[in-house]
Design an enzyme around this catalytic site. Structure first.
Site, short mmCIF file in Angstrom:
data_model
loop_
_atom_site.label_atom_id
_atom_site.label_comp_id
_atom_site.label_asym_id
_atom_site.label_seq_id
_atom_site.Cartn_x
_atom_site.Cartn_y
_atom_site.Cartn_z
N CYS A 9 0.83 -1.22 0.00
CA CYS A 9 0.00 0.00 0.00
C CYS A 9 0.86 1.27 0.00
O CYS A 9 0.41 2.32 -0.44
CB CYS A 9 -0.94 0.00 1.20
SG CYS A 9 -2.04 -1.41 1.19
N ASN A 58 -9.89 -0.88 -2.16
CA ASN A 58 -8.47 -0.64 -1.89
C ASN A 58 -7.67 -1.24 -3.05
O ASN A 58 -7.65 -2.46 -3.21
CB ASN A 58 -8.11 -1.29 -0.55
CG ASN A 58 -6.64 -1.14 -0.18
OD1 ASN A 58 -5.80 -0.85 -1.02
ND2 ASN A 58 -6.34 -1.36 1.09
N HIS A 111 -3.80 7.02 1.15
CA HIS A 111 -3.99 5.70 0.53
C HIS A 111 -5.40 5.24 0.88
O HIS A 111 -5.83 5.35 2.04
CB HIS A 111 -2.94 4.72 1.07
CG HIS A 111 -3.35 3.30 0.88
ND1 HIS A 111 -3.69 2.79 -0.34
CD2 HIS A 111 -3.51 2.28 1.79
CE1 HIS A 111 -4.02 1.51 -0.18
NE2 HIS A 111 -3.93 1.19 1.08
N1 COA Z 1 -19.24 -9.62 5.77
C1 COA Z 1 -19.89 -9.87 6.91
N2 COA Z 1 -19.27 -10.13 8.07
C2 COA Z 1 -17.92 -10.13 8.07
C3 COA Z 1 -17.17 -9.86 6.91
C4 COA Z 1 -17.89 -9.60 5.72
N3 COA Z 1 -17.27 -9.33 4.56
N4 COA Z 1 -15.86 -9.91 7.22
C5 COA Z 1 -15.78 -10.19 8.53
N5 COA Z 1 -17.04 -10.33 9.04
C6 COA Z 1 -17.41 -10.63 10.43
C7 COA Z 1 -16.32 -11.33 11.18
O1 COA Z 1 -16.38 -12.70 10.92
C8 COA Z 1 -16.67 -10.98 12.60
O2 COA Z 1 -17.71 -11.83 13.03
P1 COA Z 1 -17.72 -12.41 14.53
O3 COA Z 1 -17.79 -11.20 15.42
O4 COA Z 1 -18.94 -13.27 14.54
O5 COA Z 1 -16.43 -13.16 14.68
C9 COA Z 1 -17.24 -9.57 12.50
O6 COA Z 1 -17.61 -9.40 11.13
C10 COA Z 1 -16.29 -8.49 12.94
O7 COA Z 1 -15.03 -8.73 12.31
P2 COA Z 1 -13.83 -7.79 12.52
O8 COA Z 1 -12.67 -8.28 11.69
O9 COA Z 1 -13.59 -7.56 13.98
O10 COA Z 1 -14.41 -6.44 11.89
P3 COA Z 1 -13.80 -5.00 11.90
O11 COA Z 1 -14.77 -4.06 12.44
O12 COA Z 1 -12.39 -4.95 12.40
O13 COA Z 1 -13.73 -4.71 10.35
C11 COA Z 1 -12.09 -4.58 8.63
C12 COA Z 1 -12.89 -5.48 9.52
C13 COA Z 1 -11.20 -5.47 7.77
C14 COA Z 1 -13.05 -3.82 7.72
C15 COA Z 1 -11.27 -3.57 9.47
O14 COA Z 1 -10.60 -4.24 10.50
C16 COA Z 1 -10.31 -2.81 8.65
O15 COA Z 1 -10.68 -2.09 7.75
N6 COA Z 1 -9.02 -2.90 8.98
C17 COA Z 1 -7.98 -2.22 8.22
C18 COA Z 1 -7.74 -3.00 6.99
C19 COA Z 1 -6.94 -2.27 5.98
O16 COA Z 1 -6.97 -1.09 5.88
N7 COA Z 1 -6.23 -3.04 5.20
C20 COA Z 1 -5.49 -2.55 4.12
C21 COA Z 1 -4.10 -2.32 4.51
S1 COA Z 1 -3.63 -0.73 4.21
#
Ligand code: COA
Length: 340
Positions: A117, A297, A267
């Site tokens: 990224c 992304n 980004h």
């Molecule tokens: N649809 C529905 N549910 C989903 C899902 C999807 N696509 N992906 C994950 N879940 C569920 C998980 O299984 C989890 O369920 P559980 O509580 O029953 O275990 C729940 O949603 C919460 O998951 P979690 O990973 O804690 O969610 P979050 O609020 O952290 O959001 C991201 C996940 C990935 C959106 C978030 O962490 C994020 O954006 N992180 C930064 C990622 C990033 O920027 N990456 C690029 C690098 S620069």
């Protein structure tokens, strides 16, 4: 002192739009979850995930043609290529040489940057150093990705696969004299390799016995090795700390303040990360540009695509002070502050 100016910029994305609703037909997810957690409404995936024509280098080529057109230069005027991607056409060689051939450039240097990224920010920093040292005059800096071929579209991969999209952006960074307006004013790059495993794709890698295992025991190769893995919460927490740090460093180095800034292009990792950073830095709505809603992304391509759109839409004008900042896998992060 030689200045580094953006002479041309362009972007290119595959035509095929994939909505959140489309993804909900492949995995257990829903429009609300994706929109609320990430801000993403749709992304582009090449039409056929296993296509061998519409590759990362090809997207970079299409974006480069637009950047060259705007710069009013041709491929023979380019004296160096820097290509940032985490999804190259081949494991080796990198995409830079493929682009050199596609464009019909002379036998110029072609460097590949693998900083995910942060790849475009790293690439621009390197290009700036070559320009400022009078080594090269016109450098093509490209960020391009095809993510769609390598994502896990089952429920297991849903936390990652809903986020990423395909696309490319390219900039012609050129040498200019003192009298020309515009310049790169400061850059910074950082890394913290102890978090490499928090966001990575392991195969093909020398640590994991790649070809022997794929051929001799494919059934023992796990999904976690083949597909990208991401500790989402952990990445989020580090991103919202590192973004403000690198932004402040870039401004301080150039003797500028947040008030001087005309546009911030983060980004496009997650709209919530961008909004958190915007709030923390006290940036008004009109001084930040986001388009993750349309493209997801796109990793190394996200900043040049956003910069290209912001310029196209007249949101950045010549003379404006613009800050590009990124955070991602590695972990790596960094910024480029420039006058357009
Ligand atoms: N649809 C529905 N549910 C989903 C899902 C999807 N696509 N992906 C994950 N879940 C569920 C998980 O299984 C989890 O369920 P559980 O509580 O029953 O275990 C729940 O949603 C919460 O998951 P979690 O990973 O804690 O969610 P979050 O609020 O952290 O959001 C991201 C996940 C990935 C959106 C978030 O962490 C994020 O954006 N992180 C930064 C990622 C990033 O920027 N990456 C690029 C690098 S620069």
């Amino acid at each position: 002192m030689t200045k580094s100016i953006i002479k041309g910029i362009g972007h290119y994305v595959p035509e095929n739009v994939v909505t959140n609703d489309d993804l909900s037909k492949l995995m257990t997810t829903n429009v609300e979850w994706i929109t609320e957690r990430t801000g993403i409404k749709e992304r582009r995936h090449r039409k056929n995930r296993n296509d061998s024509e519409e590759t990362t280098a090809y997207l970079g080529f299409k974006a480069s043609q637009k950047a060259l057109e705007m710069a009013q230069l041709n491929a023979k005027n380019i004296d160096y290529i820097i290509f940032a991607t985490l999804s190259p056409d081949y494991y080796f060689p990198g995409c830079g040489v493929l682009l050199q051939e596609m464009l019909g450039c002379d036998t110029i240097g072609a460097l590949d940057v693998r900083n995910q990224c942060s790849g475009f920010v790293y690439a621009m920093s390197v290009a700036n150093a070559f320009i400022k040292s009078n080594t090269y005059k016109n450098i093509l800096v490209v960020g391009a990705e095809i993510h769609s071929f390598g994502l896990d579209f089952s429920d297991q991969g849903r936390g990652v696969s809903v986020i990423f999209g395909d696309g490319a952006g390219a900039v012609v960074l050129s040498a200019a004299d003192e009298a020309t307006s515009g310049d790169i004013l400061s850059v910074n790059m950082h890394s913290e390799g102890k978090y490499a495993d928090e966001l990575c794709t392991k195969f093909p890698g020398s640590k994991f016995g790649w070809s022997d295992r794929m051929r001799a025991e494919p059934e023992n190769v796990t999904d976690a090795e083949v597909y990208p893995i991401m500790n989402g919460n952990f990445v989020f927490k580090h991103a919202v700390t590192r973004f403000p740090e690198t932004m402040t460093e870039a401004l301080n180095k150039a003797g500028k303040t947040m008030e001087d800034l005309d546009m911030f292009i983060p980004h496009q990792a997650n709209l919530r990360i961008a909004q958190f950073v915007q709030q923390k830095m006290g940036l008004p709505e009109e001084k930040i540009f986001n388009n993750i809603q349309k493209y997801g992304n796109t990793t190394a391509a996200s900043i040049p695509i956003a910069l290209s759109e912001a310029i196209q839409q007249g949101k950045i004008k010549r003379g404006d002070l613009v800050l590009l900042s990124a955070f991602g896998s590695g972990f790596t992060w960094g910024s480029v502050l420039f006058e357009y």
